[in-house]
Scaffold this motif. Sequence first.
Motif: not given
Length: 222
Positions: A70-79
């Motif tokens: 993972v890298s700074i600035g990435e975003a995710f819907q966490i499941t």
Amino acid sequence: MPKAPAKTVILCPMKVEADALKRAGIRWPIRIIGMGQNATEQAVKEVAASHGTDLRLILAGVAGGLSHGVSIGEAFQITHVTDPDGTSLTPVDSTSTTPSLCTVDAIVETLEDRLKLHETTGADLVDMESSHFIKACEPREVAWMVFRGVSDDVESAIPPGCEHFIDARGYPRIGRILVSLALHPWRIPAMVHLARSVNLGMAGVSRLIHEKVGTPDKPARP
């Protein structure tokens, strides 16, 4: 087609996260709740008591990176969320490419500690709220979603003492921050970098909320 909940409320542990969502045009009700287990559980309890079970709560904020995936600035819907010992709180989908997240009780500052936590749990991200949020929502039959943006990765240096820069309500302790930087001016670049990274991570979270949740007048389809 499943019916969308009658009410949606976004919970942000920190004011800086809520401010970023508002700047990005997020128009759902947003509540700043404070960091950690107690604040999260109390917020879910209070909002659920006010709105009943026909409710969707969204936990939105930043998380730290535990792996090079993972890298700074990435975003995710966490499941997929785990406890620090690796116990999974959500069903494991072996086909999912979305990073998993581990919830801990304190900020994980050092590279050594982050890599050790990744090795123990297999998680790619870390925060202080998600597992407590899920555990509070599910017994109340409250629908939940978690969105996290990456504010610091395994190569980032978290300035020492950051856990003391936010008060119990989730608001910045401006005076304490200024005193700390005056006494330790060499930490200013790291603080500036962290502030910029938080904004990048929250910009990604805002885009995901627009995509996955929509707006109050035009909700996304379930």
